[in-house]
Design a protein around this motif. Structure first.
Motif, PDB file in Angstrom:
ATOM      1  N   VAL A 192       3.364   4.042  -0.987  1.00 47.80           N
ATOM      2  CA  VAL A 192       4.417   3.711  -0.023  1.00 47.80           C
ATOM      3  C   VAL A 192       3.841   3.730   1.399  1.00 47.80           C
ATOM      4  CG1 VAL A 192       6.586   4.499   1.001  1.00 47.80           C
ATOM      5  CG2 VAL A 192       6.323   4.467  -1.482  1.00 47.80           C
ATOM      6  N   LEU A 193       3.055   4.769   1.670  1.00 53.24           N
ATOM      7  CA  LEU A 193       2.449   4.878   2.998  1.00 53.24           C
ATOM      8  C   LEU A 193       1.524   3.685   3.272  1.00 53.24           C
ATOM      9  CD1 LEU A 193       2.273   6.713   5.480  1.00 53.24           C
ATOM     10  CD2 LEU A 193       0.348   7.882   4.407  1.00 53.24           C
ATOM     11  N   ALA A 194       0.740   3.320   2.256  1.00 50.50           N
ATOM     12  CA  ALA A 194      -0.179   2.183   2.393  1.00 50.50           C
ATOM     13  C   ALA A 194       0.593   0.896   2.652  1.00 50.50           C
ATOM     14  CB  ALA A 194      -1.036   2.052   1.144  1.00 50.50           C
ATOM     15  N   ALA A 195       1.731   0.732   1.960  1.00 49.57           N
ATOM     16  CA  ALA A 195       2.547  -0.477   2.130  1.00 49.57           C
ATOM     17  C   ALA A 195       3.091  -0.558   3.558  1.00 49.57           C
ATOM     18  CB  ALA A 195       3.688  -0.482   1.124  1.00 49.57           C
ATOM     19  N   ILE A 216      10.314  -2.066   0.494  1.00 59.03           N
ATOM     20  CA  ILE A 216       9.172  -1.312  -0.045  1.00 59.03           C
ATOM     21  C   ILE A 216       9.180  -1.382  -1.565  1.00 59.03           C
ATOM     22  CG2 ILE A 216       8.165   0.986  -0.296  1.00 59.03           C
ATOM     23  CD1 ILE A 216       9.247   1.572   2.531  1.00 59.03           C
ATOM     24  N   GLN A 217      10.386  -1.214  -2.124  1.00 62.47           N
ATOM     25  CA  GLN A 217      10.532  -1.280  -3.583  1.00 62.47           C
ATOM     26  C   GLN A 217      10.000  -2.615  -4.095  1.00 62.47           C
ATOM     27  OE1 GLN A 217      14.600  -1.551  -4.803  1.00 62.47           O
ATOM     28  NE2 GLN A 217      14.211  -0.761  -6.865  1.00 62.47           N
ATOM     29  N   HIS A 218      10.336  -3.688  -3.393  1.00 62.09           N
ATOM     30  CA  HIS A 218       9.886  -5.018  -3.780  1.00 62.09           C
ATOM     31  C   HIS A 218       8.378  -5.150  -3.593  1.00 62.09           C
ATOM     32  CE1 HIS A 218       9.189  -9.392  -3.023  1.00 62.09           C
ATOM     33  NE2 HIS A 218       9.822  -9.423  -4.179  1.00 62.09           N
ATOM     34  N   GLU A 219       7.872  -4.585  -2.494  1.00 64.30           N
ATOM     35  CA  GLU A 219       6.458  -4.702  -2.139  1.00 64.30           C
ATOM     36  C   GLU A 219       5.551  -4.017  -3.173  1.00 64.30           C
ATOM     37  OE1 GLU A 219       5.105  -6.143   0.638  1.00 64.30           O
ATOM     38  OE2 GLU A 219       3.158  -5.166   0.902  1.00 64.30           O
ATOM     39  N   ILE A 220       5.872  -2.776  -3.531  1.00 66.86           N
ATOM     40  CA  ILE A 220       4.940  -2.096  -4.439  1.00 66.86           C
ATOM     41  C   ILE A 220       5.253  -2.357  -5.902  1.00 66.86           C
ATOM     42  CG2 ILE A 220       4.190  -0.296  -2.837  1.00 66.86           C
ATOM     43  CD1 ILE A 220       6.035   1.614  -3.980  1.00 66.86           C
TER      44      ILE A 220
END
Lengths: 130, 297
Positions: A22-25, A38-42
């Motif tokens: 999450v932090l990286a995203a 974020i949910q979609h991203e990771i």
């Protein structure tokens, strides 16, 4: 395209690992992200509530901030601490050739010819993956 | 003694010739561990042999020769004085090199500890807000992963997972300790330089293979490496460009084929090669003790 092969893998990721992701995203994107983004991203079938819990934990540690003036519920990474870390990193790693020898670096240098080959590889890979 | 004591030098050369071959053929997890162990054993045996050769100088000293005559055992010195002297000098050089290597390792560890000291507890990933793309594993308890913001923004989500899995593999499998061990071995025995390079490369390959297994996609793993390498090379100053060993290209090529077999038989043979110098050095030690009746009664 990417990450489709990893659906259902989320259960196997530990809380600490998810925190890192999450932090990286958040660091990887220029603008603040909402939990849903974020949910979609990771991806990886991560529950919305899980993302929320992780963000709360990162917030308590002072690693992320709530976006005050932007959209409600969006988060962005805390820059100040990371800038100090960068300073310390450059001091530690750029002093000489010796200190870096003991570290595992993700990648090392490239020649011009290698650069061309890798660019071609990425272009070909992208076309196939799309 | 005559031959045993020189054998570690020959075997160091042999290990340096065979090591890179094993590194190319066997699974990185197997090859890295075997080569590091063999290098440490060989370096220790080499240093010990130098010590024996230098100690044989003592056999040339008048008191020992006199003592030997008194015991009715005239000495036939198997080690010419010149070689003993050369061994003594080499020993001093080895001691200096080890000292320097240990100091470099210590200063690195101190610098990294300072870096991690200010971070909140229980955090795996440390982000540095820097334009220089960089990612590395910081060994310790717990180990940390240091990545710059430039590196994170260069990668897509799947590639970032590869990066994190790669660094996690370094931490989980103690790659820092392995590289430290083989670095000290190469400091003690410069003939082992190629073995050190092979192990440094192998731990990267090992982490690549782990990352590919975790993410479940070799192609994405190869892509992450290519993207990171291109991004890093764009940010690099021109003078640093001379430093390239085709390592990334070789790692990417390896990911584009199937994972290498373990090849335990070949690996065990190399390990045996690494044990040989230690055994021969032990044998030479016995011979030397036998030669010094005045000292050992």
């Amino acid at each position: 395209m990417a990450g489709t092969g990893s659906r259902g893998r989320a259960e196997r990721r530990s809380a600490g690992e998810l925190e890192s992701e999450v932090l990286a995203a958040l660091w990887a994107t220029e603008r603040p992200l909402t939990p849903a983004e974020i949910q979609h991203e990771i991806g990886g079938g991560l529950a919305y509530n899980t993302v929320h819990t992780i963000l709360k934990r990162l917030y308590d540690k002072g690693l992320v901030l709530r976006d005050a003036d932007g959209r409600r519920g969006a988060y962005r990474p805390a820059k100040n601490a990371a800038e100090l870390t960068a300073q310390a990193m450059h001091e530690a790693l750029d002093r000489g050739p010796d200190p870096i020898a003991a570290l595992q670096q993700f990648v090392t240098g490239l020649s011009a010819e290698e650069e061309r080959a890798l660019r071609e590889l990425l272009a070909g890979d992208g076309a196939r993956g799309a | 003694m005559r031959y045993d004591v020189y054998s570690p030098l020959v075997l160091s050369l042999l290990l340096s010739a065979v090591g890179p071959v094993l590194a190319r053929r066997a699974a990185p997890a197997v090859a890295a561990r075997v080569l590091a162990s063999a290098a440490v054993l060989t370096a220790a045996a080499t240093a010990w042999s130098l010590l024996l050769l230098a100690a044989a100088l003592i056999g040339d000293t008048p008191p020992v020769i006199r003592a030997a005559r008194e015991h009715g055992r005239p000495l036939t010195d198997p080690v010419p004085g010149v070689i003993g002297l050369a061994a003594g000098l080499a020993l001093v050089v080895v001691a200096l090199r080890i000292h320097r290597a240990v100091r470099a390792q210590r200063s690195t560890r101190r610098a990294l500890r300072r870096l991690t000291a200010g971070q909140p507890a229980g955090t795996e990933l440390i982000v540095a807000a820097s334009e220089v793309p960089r990612a590395l594993a910081i060994p310790g308890r717990p180990g940390r992963i240091l990545v710059t913001s430039a590196m994170l923004s260069a990668l897509d989500p799947a590639e970032r997972r590869v990066l994190l899995a790669h660094e996690r593999a370094h931490l989980a499998h103690g790659h820092g300790a392995l590289v430290t061990a083989v670095t000290l071995a190469a400091a003690a025995d410069p003939l082992l330089g190629p073995v050190r390079s092979a192990v440094v490369f192998l731990v990267e390959r090992w982490a690549d293979e782990r990352a590919a297994a975790v993410v479940g996609d070799r192609r994405v793993t190869a892509r992450a490496l290519a993207r990171a390498a291109l991004c890093a090379s764009r940010a690099r100053t021109p003078c640093a460009l001379h430093f390239t060993d085709r390592a990334v290209t070789r790692r990417i090529a390896a990911l584009r084929t199937s994972p290498p077999p373990s090849r335990w038989p070949a690996a065990l043979a190399v390990l045996a090669l690494g044990t040989l110098p230690a055994l021969l050095a032990a044998d030479a030690t016995g011979d030397l003790l036998h030669l010094l009746p005045g000292l050992c009664g």
